[in-house]
Design a protein around this motif. Structure first.
Motif, PDB file in Angstrom:
ATOM      1  N   GLY A 234       0.796  -1.219   0.000  1.00  0.00           N
ATOM      2  CA  GLY A 234       0.000   0.000   0.000  1.00  0.00           C
ATOM      3  C   GLY A 234       0.828   1.268   0.000  1.00  0.00           C
ATOM      4  O   GLY A 234       0.365   2.311   0.480  1.00  0.00           O
ATOM      5  N   LEU A 235       2.023   1.207  -0.563  1.00  0.00           N
ATOM      6  CA  LEU A 235       2.919   2.362  -0.565  1.00  0.00           C
ATOM      7  C   LEU A 235       2.831   3.119  -1.889  1.00  0.00           C
ATOM      8  O   LEU A 235       2.693   2.505  -2.944  1.00  0.00           O
ATOM      9  N   PRO A 236       2.930   4.446  -1.835  1.00  0.00           N
ATOM     10  CA  PRO A 236       2.905   5.226  -3.081  1.00  0.00           C
ATOM     11  C   PRO A 236       4.208   5.063  -3.853  1.00  0.00           C
ATOM     12  O   PRO A 236       5.243   4.699  -3.289  1.00  0.00           O
ATOM     13  N   SER A 237       4.159   5.343  -5.129  1.00  0.00           N
ATOM     14  CA  SER A 237       5.363   5.294  -5.946  1.00  0.00           C
ATOM     15  C   SER A 237       6.377   6.312  -5.439  1.00  0.00           C
ATOM     16  O   SER A 237       6.011   7.432  -5.074  1.00  0.00           O
ATOM     17  N   PRO A 238       7.649   5.954  -5.377  1.00  0.00           N
ATOM     18  CA  PRO A 238       8.673   6.916  -4.950  1.00  0.00           C
ATOM     19  C   PRO A 238       8.698   8.128  -5.878  1.00  0.00           C
ATOM     20  O   PRO A 238       8.542   8.004  -7.089  1.00  0.00           O
ATOM     21  N   ARG A 239       8.899   9.283  -5.282  1.00  0.00           N
ATOM     22  CA  ARG A 239       8.982  10.525  -6.053  1.00  0.00           C
ATOM     23  C   ARG A 239      10.332  11.184  -5.840  1.00  0.00           C
ATOM     24  O   ARG A 239      10.882  11.144  -4.751  1.00  0.00           O
ATOM     25  N   GLY A 240      10.839  11.800  -6.898  1.00  0.00           N
ATOM     26  CA  GLY A 240      12.114  12.483  -6.814  1.00  0.00           C
ATOM     27  C   GLY A 240      12.003  13.789  -6.057  1.00  0.00           C
ATOM     28  O   GLY A 240      10.922  14.150  -5.593  1.00  0.00           O
ATOM     29  N   PRO A 241      13.140  14.472  -5.930  1.00  0.00           N
ATOM     30  CA  PRO A 241      14.433  14.127  -6.540  1.00  0.00           C
ATOM     31  C   PRO A 241      15.086  12.931  -5.859  1.00  0.00           C
ATOM     32  O   PRO A 241      14.893  12.695  -4.670  1.00  0.00           O
ATOM     33  N   PHE A 242      15.859  12.180  -6.670  1.00  0.00           N
ATOM     34  CA  PHE A 242      16.539  11.008  -6.172  1.00  0.00           C
ATOM     35  C   PHE A 242      18.036  11.286  -6.046  1.00  0.00           C
ATOM     36  O   PHE A 242      18.608  12.038  -6.824  1.00  0.00           O
ATOM     37  N   ASN A 243      18.634  10.674  -5.053  1.00  0.00           N
ATOM     38  CA  ASN A 243      20.082  10.765  -4.868  1.00  0.00           C
ATOM     39  C   ASN A 243      20.719   9.685  -5.740  1.00  0.00           C
ATOM     40  O   ASN A 243      21.019   8.587  -5.277  1.00  0.00           O
ATOM     41  N   GLU A 244      20.915  10.015  -7.004  1.00  0.00           N
ATOM     42  CA  GLU A 244      21.365   9.012  -7.963  1.00  0.00           C
ATOM     43  C   GLU A 244      22.758   8.493  -7.640  1.00  0.00           C
ATOM     44  O   GLU A 244      23.051   7.309  -7.858  1.00  0.00           O
ATOM     45  N   VAL A 245      23.616   9.350  -7.094  1.00  0.00           N
ATOM     46  CA  VAL A 245      24.974   8.920  -6.762  1.00  0.00           C
ATOM     47  C   VAL A 245      24.932   7.876  -5.656  1.00  0.00           C
ATOM     48  O   VAL A 245      25.547   6.806  -5.759  1.00  0.00           O
ATOM     49  N   ALA A 246      24.204   8.166  -4.577  1.00  0.00           N
ATOM     50  CA  ALA A 246      24.130   7.230  -3.453  1.00  0.00           C
ATOM     51  C   ALA A 246      23.426   5.945  -3.863  1.00  0.00           C
ATOM     52  O   ALA A 246      23.841   4.840  -3.477  1.00  0.00           O
ATOM     53  N   ARG A 247      22.377   6.060  -4.640  1.00  0.00           N
ATOM     54  CA  ARG A 247      21.666   4.863  -5.089  1.00  0.00           C
ATOM     55  C   ARG A 247      22.564   4.006  -5.986  1.00  0.00           C
ATOM     56  O   ARG A 247      22.525   2.773  -5.911  1.00  0.00           O
ATOM     57  N   ALA A 248      23.353   4.638  -6.828  1.00  0.00           N
ATOM     58  CA  ALA A 248      24.274   3.885  -7.678  1.00  0.00           C
ATOM     59  C   ALA A 248      25.310   3.149  -6.828  1.00  0.00           C
ATOM     60  O   ALA A 248      25.653   1.994  -7.110  1.00  0.00           O
ATOM     61  N   GLN A 249      25.798   3.820  -5.780  1.00  0.00           N
ATOM     62  CA  GLN A 249      26.758   3.177  -4.885  1.00  0.00           C
ATOM     63  C   GLN A 249      26.132   1.979  -4.179  1.00  0.00           C
ATOM     64  O   GLN A 249      26.819   0.994  -3.880  1.00  0.00           O
ATOM     65  N   ALA A 250      24.829   2.064  -3.912  1.00  0.00           N
ATOM     66  CA  ALA A 250      24.111   0.963  -3.262  1.00  0.00           C
ATOM     67  C   ALA A 250      23.733  -0.136  -4.249  1.00  0.00           C
ATOM     68  O   ALA A 250      23.295  -1.211  -3.835  1.00  0.00           O
ATOM     69  N   GLY A 251      23.856   0.136  -5.553  1.00  0.00           N
ATOM     70  CA  GLY A 251      23.517  -0.855  -6.560  1.00  0.00           C
ATOM     71  C   GLY A 251      22.046  -0.913  -6.903  1.00  0.00           C
ATOM     72  O   GLY A 251      21.579  -1.908  -7.474  1.00  0.00           O
TER      73      GLY A 251
END
Length: 260
Positions: A234-251
């Motif tokens: 029952g969670l809404p879709s994630p909305r930006g802005p996104f931390n693309e650098v940190a997410r990339a580091q997390a894979g």
């Protein structure tokens, strides 16, 4: 010693200092080879984690705003971050306690995560003390734990919802919170969040890795399955802005977010 029962004792501990010390001890004992995962059968599964009588838990919609609009707002923001980290300790412990029959590496990951959440809580609580406040002095909400309990039936669902949704969202919002704290004249608080952000990248990475492992074992396509699990919770879709650098580091690829 049975790992799961040892973790249960820490998970159900309501005293703050006792829970922190027990969590530290679990990680040390695991590294020393003193804890062994063995099956357990509990007639009534755990639904509540131990926590102190305070803070008072309110519905999320009843929580006051946490803007940096003066000393009161400053304290409320740091207190909210403390509560997130305290809840995160319980969630990491719960993943170890609840999900049986998984590889030792799974338990190692989440015991390490729990120990890092303890560090984050201690740092933020000490900072809160400098603001003339302690954890429990202000209200909080239990929405994160309640949502996590919706995933108690399946480690794949837990990995999808907690690290890949909520903790990943933490990666997105932390830089903005840091900027506000620095603008308010609180570089120390922003510095603590540097440590939190560094470690949370690893937590999201661990969750992403186990989510993909479980998807692979069940012949599930990860992007489609993540979308299905988020909707089921029952969670809404994630909305930006996104931390693309940190997410990339997390894979955790941004493409999976846009696909939801």
């Amino acid at each position: 010693m049975n790992l799961h029962w040892a973790v249960r004792a820490a998970l159900t501990e309501s005293g703050i200092e006792a829970k922190l010390a027990a969590t530290d001890r679990l990680w040390a004992d695991w590294q020393a080879g003193l804890l062994v995962p063995e099956p357990h059968d509990e007639a009534q599964p755990l639904t509540e984690a131990g926590r102190p009588e305070r803070p008072e838990l309110l519905p999320p919609k009843a929580m006051p705003r946490r803007d940096l609009n003066g000393p009161a707002g400053h304290r409320a923001l740091i207190h909210a971050l403390c509560h997130i980290e305290f809840t995160a300790i319980n969630l990491a412990l719960d993943a170890v306690y609840r999900f049986q029959g998984l590889p030792d590496a799974f338990y190692a990951d989440w015991l390490k995560v729990a120990s890092e959440e303890v560090l984050h809580f201690r740092l933020l609580r000490a900072h809160l003390h400098t603001l003339g406040c302690d954890y429990g002095d202000l209200p909080a909400h239990g929405g994160l734990w309640e949502t996590a309990m919706l995933t108690g039936h399946d480690p794949l669902a837990r990995m999808a919802v907690i690290p890949r949704y909520f903790e990943a969202r933490g990666l997105d919002v932390t830089p903005g919170i840091q900027a506000k704290l620095r603008g308010y004249g609180d570089p120390a608080g922003a510095g603590i969040l540097d440590i939190v952000l560094r470690d949370e990248i690893g937590h999201v990475g661990a969750g992403d890795r186990w989510f993909r492992t479980l998807c692979d074992q069940r012949s599930l396509e990860p992007t489609a399955e993540w979308c299905r699990q988020i909707e089921a919770a029952g969670l809404p879709s994630p909305r930006g802005p996104f931390n693309e650098v940190a997410r990339a580091q997390a894979g955790f690829p941004i493409g999976e977010i846009s696909a939801h």
